[in-house]
Design an enzyme around this catalytic site. Structure first.
Site, short mmCIF file in Angstrom:
data_model
loop_
_atom_site.label_atom_id
_atom_site.label_comp_id
_atom_site.label_asym_id
_atom_site.label_seq_id
_atom_site.Cartn_x
_atom_site.Cartn_y
_atom_site.Cartn_z
CG ASP A 1 5.06 1.94 -4.68
OD1 ASP A 1 4.46 1.63 -5.72
OD2 ASP A 1 5.36 1.10 -3.80
CB SER B 1 8.45 2.01 1.92
OG SER B 1 9.56 2.49 1.26
CB ALA B 2 6.51 5.36 -1.75
CB ALA B 3 3.24 7.13 2.19
CG LEU C 1 -1.96 -1.19 1.17
CD1 LEU C 1 -2.77 -1.24 2.46
CD2 LEU C 1 -2.89 -1.11 -0.05
N GLY C 2 2.13 1.09 -0.31
CA GLY C 2 2.99 2.26 -0.52
C GLY C 2 3.43 2.94 0.76
C1 MEV Z 1 5.39 -2.13 -5.84
O1 MEV Z 1 4.37 -1.34 -5.24
C2 MEV Z 1 5.17 -2.19 -7.33
C3 MEV Z 1 6.20 -3.03 -8.11
O2 MEV Z 1 5.83 -2.89 -9.48
C4 MEV Z 1 7.62 -2.53 -7.90
C5 MEV Z 1 7.89 -1.15 -8.52
O3 MEV Z 1 7.18 -0.72 -9.42
O4 MEV Z 1 8.86 -0.53 -8.07
C6 MEV Z 1 6.15 -4.49 -7.74
#
Ligand code: MEV
Length: 306
Positions: A140, A97-99, A94-95
């Site tokens: 993400d 780490s990026a959030a 659900l993102g």
């Molecule tokens: C991860 O949320 C999505 C993947 O496609 C990896 C990425 O795009 O970096 C699995």
């Protein structure tokens, strides 16, 4: 207080790593961060499960500290104490780490008196994500920063997608957290061993993403549900689904969902189901199986101001 969104990938995970288009959307839950100057840099993350140190489940020692250092190096700022709060389960697709990365980068840039330009925020988030994910496509972080519904092609600026009507998704955590790094590496190994077959699957996923974009613009929800199911079938063939994910998808369809699939890297983690109403019947079915779940709205209103 700086913030960023969590995300769901509607269509296209894994294929997006290899240059195919993907469609993703921001969800209301995300991350917040505040920063102050300090003699030594320090990051404290609080979250649903005492998240510190467990984001993305890498085996590297203290990955959060490493990622925080990489992010500061990219921004060329040190001596900051950051308090961050996550509203998402970590390592579930659900993102989270990026959030966190986007919220932290914004908080640091605000403290420095710099405008949190998109490129700088995404550059810092990329440095952070590389520690957890090895080869992140950037999808993400783009959704975490921009929200709304986006078409993403690696190496190109993300494009907003027109959504004719708001979508409601039921979201469940169908299995224990999985490592995005490990799942991306597993697909890479498969592709090395069977390049033609795997590229054909990735092409099919890319075509589904194109079709999904058209459906979103037309409000063609039944067709969009079928696309989610087809994407799930291709992800199963790619080897990134699990029996628990497949069960959660089947439960959702039985309870009336228009379509269901894993979201993120798979190997565990989250499932999304497209629903017509507020998703109560699907959420009820999942709850009766003991799954943690919630409803999320995909709307142009989920866009984040920069
Ligand atoms: C991860 O949320 C999505 C993947 O496609 C990896 C990425 O795009 O970096 C699995």
């Amino acid at each position: 207080m700086a913030s960023a969104r969590g995300k769901v990938i509607l269509v296209g995970e894994h294929a997006v790593v290899y240059g195919r288009p993907a469609i993703a959307a921001g969800i209301e839950r995300g991350a917040w961060a505040s920063a102050r100057w300090a003699p030594e840099s320090e990051l404290r993350v609080t979250g649903p499960e005492g998240t510190n140190g467990h984001l993305g489940h890498t085996n590297a020692p203290q990955p959060v500290e490493q990622a925080f250092t990489a992010l500061q190096n990219e921004l060329q700022v040190t001596g900051v104490a950051v308090e961050a709060r996550l509203q998402l389960p970590a390592g579930c697709g659900l993102g989270a780490s990026a959030a966190l990365a986007v919220a932290i980068a914004r908080a640091i840039l605000e403290l420095s008196g710099d405008r949190p330009e998109l490129d700088r925020v995404l550059g810092a988030a990329h440095a952070w994500e590389q520690v957890f994910h090895g080869n992140p496509s950037g999808i993400d972080a783009a959704v975490a920063a921009l929200g709304g519904c986006l078409r993403f092609v690696r190496g190109h600026p993300p494009q907003p997608v027109r959504v004719a009507q708001d979508l409601v998704l039921a979201v469940a955590v169908a299995g224990p957290p999985a490592s995005t790094r490990a799942m991306v590496a597993a697909v890479a190994r498969q592709r090395e061993a069977h390049p033609e077959q795997v590229d054909a699957l990735l092409d099919e996923i890319g075509c589904l993403a194109e079709e999904a974009q058209a459906c979103l613009g037309q409000g063609a929800l039944d067709r969009l549900g079928n696309i989610l199911d087809s994407n799930q079938a291709l992800l199963e063939r790619l080897g990134v689904s699990t029996p628990a994910i497949a069960r959660a998808c089947a439960e959702a369809r039985k309870a009336g969902a228009l379509g269901a699939k894993l979201t993120g890297s798979g190997g565990g983690g989250a499932v999304i189901a497209l629903v017509r109403d507020e998703g109560e019947s699907v959420l009820e079915a999942w709850r009766s199986q003991g799954l943690e779940c919630f409803a999320a709205r995909v709307s142009t209103r989920n866009r984040s101001p920069l």
